[in-house]
Every structure is written in structure tokens, then in C-alpha cells.
Design an enzyme around this catalytic site. Sequence first.
Site, PDB file in Angstrom:
ATOM      1  N   GLY A  19       0.842  -1.207   0.000  1.00  0.00           N
ATOM      2  CA  GLY A  19       0.000   0.000   0.000  1.00  0.00           C
ATOM      3  C   GLY A  19       0.867   1.244   0.000  1.00  0.00           C
ATOM      4  O   GLY A  19       0.536   2.266   0.613  1.00  0.00           O
ATOM      5  N   ALA A  21       1.542   3.625  -1.949  1.00  0.00           N
ATOM      6  CA  ALA A  21       1.106   4.922  -2.481  1.00  0.00           C
ATOM      7  C   ALA A  21      -0.001   5.553  -1.636  1.00  0.00           C
ATOM      8  O   ALA A  21      -0.448   6.667  -1.913  1.00  0.00           O
ATOM      9  CB  ALA A  21       0.615   4.754  -3.927  1.00  0.00           C
ATOM     10  N   GLY A  22      -0.445   4.833  -0.605  1.00  0.00           N
ATOM     11  CA  GLY A  22      -1.543   5.332   0.225  1.00  0.00           C
ATOM     12  C   GLY A  22      -1.076   6.412   1.204  1.00  0.00           C
ATOM     13  O   GLY A  22       0.109   6.745   1.267  1.00  0.00           O
ATOM     14  N   THR A 111      -6.992  -1.485  10.054  1.00  0.00           N
ATOM     15  CA  THR A 111      -8.101  -1.592  11.008  1.00  0.00           C
ATOM     16  C   THR A 111      -9.345  -2.129  10.286  1.00  0.00           C
ATOM     17  O   THR A 111      -9.364  -2.250   9.058  1.00  0.00           O
ATOM     18  CB  THR A 111      -8.416  -0.235  11.656  1.00  0.00           C
ATOM     19  OG1 THR A 111      -8.704   0.709  10.612  1.00  0.00           O
ATOM     20  CG2 THR A 111      -7.241   0.255  12.484  1.00  0.00           C
ATOM     21  N   SER A 133      -1.705  -3.623  15.741  1.00  0.00           N
ATOM     22  CA  SER A 133      -2.322  -2.669  16.665  1.00  0.00           C
ATOM     23  C   SER A 133      -3.203  -1.698  15.893  1.00  0.00           C
ATOM     24  O   SER A 133      -2.848  -1.261  14.800  1.00  0.00           O
ATOM     25  CB  SER A 133      -1.247  -1.877  17.420  1.00  0.00           C
ATOM     26  OG  SER A 133      -1.871  -0.924  18.261  1.00  0.00           O
ATOM     27  N   HIS A 167     -12.398  11.249  12.713  1.00  0.00           N
ATOM     28  CA  HIS A 167     -11.389  11.059  11.668  1.00  0.00           C
ATOM     29  C   HIS A 167     -11.809  11.775  10.393  1.00  0.00           C
ATOM     30  O   HIS A 167     -12.968  12.130  10.211  1.00  0.00           O
ATOM     31  CB  HIS A 167     -11.209   9.566  11.349  1.00  0.00           C
ATOM     32  CG  HIS A 167     -10.408   8.820  12.375  1.00  0.00           C
ATOM     33  ND1 HIS A 167     -10.972   8.283  13.495  1.00  0.00           N
ATOM     34  CD2 HIS A 167      -9.077   8.545  12.438  1.00  0.00           C
ATOM     35  CE1 HIS A 167     -10.032   7.684  14.211  1.00  0.00           C
ATOM     36  NE2 HIS A 167      -8.869   7.837  13.605  1.00  0.00           N
ATOM     37  N   LYS A 171     -12.016   7.975   5.793  1.00  0.00           N
ATOM     38  CA  LYS A 171     -11.938   6.732   6.590  1.00  0.00           C
ATOM     39  C   LYS A 171     -13.161   5.852   6.324  1.00  0.00           C
ATOM     40  O   LYS A 171     -14.282   6.345   6.289  1.00  0.00           O
ATOM     41  CB  LYS A 171     -11.822   7.055   8.084  1.00  0.00           C
ATOM     42  CG  LYS A 171     -11.584   5.819   8.928  1.00  0.00           C
ATOM     43  CD  LYS A 171     -10.986   6.150  10.283  1.00  0.00           C
ATOM     44  CE  LYS A 171     -10.798   4.901  11.134  1.00  0.00           C
ATOM     45  NZ  LYS A 171      -9.830   3.959  10.546  1.00  0.00           N
TER      46      LYS A 171
HETATM   47  N1  LIG Z   1      -2.767   1.334  13.291  1.00  0.00           N
HETATM   48  C1  LIG Z   1      -2.465   2.622  13.042  1.00  0.00           C
HETATM   49  O1  LIG Z   1      -1.676   3.262  13.760  1.00  0.00           O
HETATM   50  C2  LIG Z   1      -3.082   3.266  11.850  1.00  0.00           C
HETATM   51  C3  LIG Z   1      -3.912   2.530  11.046  1.00  0.00           C
HETATM   52  N2  LIG Z   1      -4.408   3.066   9.891  1.00  0.00           N
HETATM   53  C4  LIG Z   1      -5.183   2.150   9.062  1.00  0.00           C
HETATM   54  O2  LIG Z   1      -4.404   1.841   7.905  1.00  0.00           O
HETATM   55  C5  LIG Z   1      -5.262   1.535   6.826  1.00  0.00           C
HETATM   56  C6  LIG Z   1      -4.877   2.376   5.604  1.00  0.00           C
HETATM   57  O3  LIG Z   1      -5.132   3.734   5.862  1.00  0.00           O
HETATM   58  P1  LIG Z   1      -4.747   4.864   4.799  1.00  0.00           P
HETATM   59  O4  LIG Z   1      -3.282   4.838   4.513  1.00  0.00           O
HETATM   60  O5  LIG Z   1      -5.364   6.111   5.293  1.00  0.00           O
HETATM   61  O6  LIG Z   1      -5.545   4.336   3.512  1.00  0.00           O
HETATM   62  P2  LIG Z   1      -5.235   4.567   1.966  1.00  0.00           P
HETATM   63  O7  LIG Z   1      -6.460   4.124   1.236  1.00  0.00           O
HETATM   64  O8  LIG Z   1      -4.705   5.950   1.755  1.00  0.00           O
HETATM   65  O9  LIG Z   1      -4.028   3.557   1.665  1.00  0.00           O
HETATM   66  C7  LIG Z   1      -4.168   2.172   1.509  1.00  0.00           C
HETATM   67  C8  LIG Z   1      -3.329   1.784   0.313  1.00  0.00           C
HETATM   68  O10 LIG Z   1      -3.232   0.365   0.260  1.00  0.00           O
HETATM   69  C9  LIG Z   1      -3.451  -0.020  -1.085  1.00  0.00           C
HETATM   70  N3  LIG Z   1      -3.847  -1.421  -1.135  1.00  0.00           N
HETATM   71  C10 LIG Z   1      -5.002  -1.974  -0.732  1.00  0.00           C
HETATM   72  N4  LIG Z   1      -4.988  -3.292  -0.969  1.00  0.00           N
HETATM   73  C11 LIG Z   1      -3.789  -3.574  -1.544  1.00  0.00           C
HETATM   74  C12 LIG Z   1      -3.194  -4.771  -2.032  1.00  0.00           C
HETATM   75  N5  LIG Z   1      -3.828  -5.950  -1.990  1.00  0.00           N
HETATM   76  N6  LIG Z   1      -1.957  -4.698  -2.564  1.00  0.00           N
HETATM   77  C13 LIG Z   1      -1.296  -3.517  -2.619  1.00  0.00           C
HETATM   78  N7  LIG Z   1      -1.817  -2.334  -2.185  1.00  0.00           N
HETATM   79  C14 LIG Z   1      -3.058  -2.382  -1.643  1.00  0.00           C
HETATM   80  C15 LIG Z   1      -4.527   0.947  -1.548  1.00  0.00           C
HETATM   81  O11 LIG Z   1      -4.661   0.926  -2.958  1.00  0.00           O
HETATM   82  P3  LIG Z   1      -6.123   1.260  -3.606  1.00  0.00           P
HETATM   83  O12 LIG Z   1      -6.377   2.691  -3.266  1.00  0.00           O
HETATM   84  O13 LIG Z   1      -5.893   0.994  -5.056  1.00  0.00           O
HETATM   85  O14 LIG Z   1      -7.098   0.335  -2.962  1.00  0.00           O
HETATM   86  C16 LIG Z   1      -3.967   2.246  -1.000  1.00  0.00           C
HETATM   87  O15 LIG Z   1      -2.982   2.811  -1.838  1.00  0.00           O
HETATM   88  C17 LIG Z   1      -6.673   1.753   7.343  1.00  0.00           C
HETATM   89  O16 LIG Z   1      -7.207   0.525   7.784  1.00  0.00           O
HETATM   90  C18 LIG Z   1      -6.479   2.684   8.538  1.00  0.00           C
HETATM   91  O17 LIG Z   1      -7.496   2.638   9.478  1.00  0.00           O
HETATM   92  C19 LIG Z   1      -4.136   4.328   9.510  1.00  0.00           C
HETATM   93  C20 LIG Z   1      -3.341   5.125  10.291  1.00  0.00           C
HETATM   94  C21 LIG Z   1      -2.745   4.648  11.527  1.00  0.00           C
HETATM   95  O1  LIG Z   2      -7.788   5.605   9.224  1.00  0.00           O
HETATM   96  C1  LIG Z   2      -7.052   6.386   9.863  1.00  0.00           C
HETATM   97  O2  LIG Z   2      -6.654   7.468   9.400  1.00  0.00           O
HETATM   98  C2  LIG Z   2      -6.604   5.972  11.204  1.00  0.00           C
HETATM   99  N1  LIG Z   2      -6.888   4.767  11.589  1.00  0.00           N
HETATM  100  C3  LIG Z   2      -6.551   4.162  12.817  1.00  0.00           C
HETATM  101  C4  LIG Z   2      -7.812   3.812  13.577  1.00  0.00           C
HETATM  102  O3  LIG Z   2      -8.736   3.252  12.963  1.00  0.00           O
HETATM  103  O4  LIG Z   2      -7.878   4.061  14.774  1.00  0.00           O
HETATM  104  C5  LIG Z   2      -5.547   4.951  13.602  1.00  0.00           C
HETATM  105  C6  LIG Z   2      -5.610   6.433  13.462  1.00  0.00           C
HETATM  106  O5  LIG Z   2      -6.572   6.937  14.333  1.00  0.00           O
HETATM  107  C7  LIG Z   2      -5.818   6.898  12.032  1.00  0.00           C
END
Ligand SMILES: NC(=O)C1=CN([C@@H]2O[C@H](COP(=O)(O)OP(=O)(O)OC[C@H]3O[C@@H](n4cnc5c(N)ncnc54)[C@H](OP(=O)(O)O)[C@@H]3O)[C@@H](O)[C@H]2O)C=CC1
Ligand SMILES: O=C(O)C1=N[C@H](C(=O)O)C[C@H](O)C1
Length: 279
Positions: A19, A21-22, A111, A133, A167, A171
Site C-alpha cells: 500500500g 502509495a496510500g 483496522t 495494533s 477522523h 476513513k
Molecule cells: N494502526 C495505526 O496506527 C493506523 C492505522 N491506519 C489504518 O491503515 C489503513 C490504511 O489507511 P490509509 O493509509 O489512510 O488508507 P489509503 O487508502 O490511503 O491507503 C491504503 C493503500 O493500500 C493499497 N492497497 C489496498 N490493498 C492492496 C493490495 N492488496 N496490494 C497492494 N496495495 C493495496 C490501496 O490501494 P487502492 O487505493 O488501489 O485500494 C492504498 O494505496 C486503514 O485501515 C487505517 O485505518 C491508519 C493510520 C494509523
Molecule cells: O484511518 C485512519 O486514518 C486511522 N486509523 C486508525 C484507527 O482506525 O484508529 C488509527 C488512526 O486513528 C488513524
Amino acid sequence: MSETTSGEPASDMGLVVVGAAGRMGQTLIRAIHAIPGARVIGAVERPDSPHLGKDAGELAGVGRIDVAIGSDPLPVFARADGVLDFTTPASTVEFAGYAAQARIVHVIGTTGCSADDNAKIAAAARHATIVKSGNMSLGVNLLAVLVEQAARALDADDFDIEILEMHHRHKVDAPSGTALLLGEAAAAGRGIALAGNDVRSRDGHTGVRQTGSIGFATLRGGSVVGDHSVILAGTGERITLSHHAEDRAIFARGAVKAALWAHGQKPGLYSMRDVLGLA
Ligand SMILES: NC(=O)C1=CN([C@@H]2O[C@H](COP(=O)(O)OP(=O)(O)OC[C@H]3O[C@@H](n4cnc5c(N)ncnc54)[C@H](OP(=O)(O)O)[C@@H]3O)[C@@H](O)[C@H]2O)C=CC1
Ligand SMILES: O=C(O)C1=N[C@H](C(=O)O)C[C@H](O)C1
């Protein structure tokens, strides 16, 4: 240990960002670039991603790192020490299987995982070293410890527990992973299971609040990185324990720290509390 492109052994931990590029993927690339002891050796996106072939460092704004974003996880997992994964539940379950095959570290920030997803991740942890986590920041994990203490100290007959989170508009899951982590901490403090005592939404004629339940409320909007408050509401007084994330870098730094900690640990399923010594 991973290898450099010239085939020389590398002392740095070689990490793959899935992921890449996300929102979190790019933040992770920047964090790995800045933290000694780790380096990016692979970057993966979906096969239909418009970012395939781009340099992961250039996309993340740190300049060229000579790692092109690809769509096949298997060859990069095979030469990696660890994977940082903030994607989707279905993808994370798949990546956990590949990490188990490669017997490497898998740091999971994704998540919204279901009980079935979590069971598959736990099964993968027989061979992979997994740190999972809902929030990788030091602040939230310390907050969880404080919430557990407060919930233990304040009787359920006197203090009701409600968890409020907000958020950004992009999200897709609710309640947030962090809200659930804080709910689990509150439930642990009370000596109860969260499942069965959680109230995830209220609408219409709900009746009076059930004593001992743990309520959740979800707000979505704008660019909010992540706000969480645990409110312990008594008669005539209220305690609020809060965390406000201002920058996704806090999650990314936590994830890299988790990977470095997990490198050399036995396979198993670990939490950020283990990593931070708060368990
Ligand atoms: N635990 C923590 O501390 C935190 C957790 N998170 C969690 O992280 C996750 C991602 O958040 P966020 O970065 O904002 O989301 P984004 O949508 O910005 O990023 C997710 C990326 O993963 C890619 N992706 C999805 N499936 C695949 C796959 N099978 N192979 C390769 N790439 C893939 C997506 O591509 P595409 O867009 O093409 O689907 C996208 O580029 C969420 O569940 C969020 O809640 C976020 C921040 C902190
Ligand atoms: O999706 C987000 O952005 C985030 N996801 C995590 C969550 O579901 O708690 C962590 C953070 O709050 C940002």
C-alpha cells in the site's frame, strides 16, 4: 537478513511497504528513510494502481531510493526481513499468509478486521512474527494503560464509559481501531469482555443506559488525522482522557519501531504494548 542489489549482505532491516502509495504508505516510506537501522527494499500496490513503476521515494517526497512500486508481493517478501502493512482487511489477511511462508516480520496497522480475519492473522503468526495494533503511536498506547487504570478505579455503578472518535472524511471503518483498542482497555479494567457490553450506535427510543456498557460515538469529516476521547461520566463530575494525532508520522515511526523490535523475536502475535514495554 536482506541483501543489497549487489548481493552483499546488509545490516539494515530490509522492509517492504505494501500500500506504498496510500496516505500511510507514503508516510511509512518517509519514516523508514529517516530512521537508522531500516531501509525500504520493496514497495507494493494493486495491479491496477496508477503508481506502478514509480520510484517509491520520489512519490513519498524523499527523492529517488531506487525502489520501483510493483504489484507482485511474493518476490519482494522472499528477500525482505519485514513488511509494513496499512491496507485493507482482505489484503492484510493475504499478506499475513505470505509473511508466514517467508517467515518474516509483519507489522499490521490495518483496522476494520473481522473476527474471522483476526483468526487467520493469528494462524499466520505461527510462522510470521506479527505486531498488530489499531494505533501504533506511543501516546495512544500510553492512553490505553491510563484508561484501563481509570476504569478499574471507578466503579461501573458510578461511572459510565463513552468513547468518542473523529477522523477524516476518507476513513471507511467505524468505530476506529483505536476506539476499539481503548474500549478493550476499559473493558479489561472493568474485568469484562468488550464483546456483548459494547454499544456502537444509538438512534430513536433507546431506553436508559445499561449499567456497565461501553458506548462508542463516531464523527467523520475534513482532514482530521485522529482524535479520541474516553469519557468517564459520573454524577456531578466527568473525567475525559484524550489523544489528538496531529501528524501520521507518529503512526509510521511506531510501525518502524515495531518492525525493528520484532526482528529476532520468535514467531507470534504481539501488540504495541509489547513493543513499548507497556504490557
Ligand atoms: N494502526 C495505526 O496506527 C493506523 C492505522 N491506519 C489504518 O491503515 C489503513 C490504511 O489507511 P490509509 O493509509 O489512510 O488508507 P489509503 O487508502 O490511503 O491507503 C491504503 C493503500 O493500500 C493499497 N492497497 C489496498 N490493498 C492492496 C493490495 N492488496 N496490494 C497492494 N496495495 C493495496 C490501496 O490501494 P487502492 O487505493 O488501489 O485500494 C492504498 O494505496 C486503514 O485501515 C487505517 O485505518 C491508519 C493510520 C494509523
Ligand atoms: O484511518 C485512519 O486514518 C486511522 N486509523 C486508525 C484507527 O482506525 O484508529 C488509527 C488512526 O486513528 C488513524
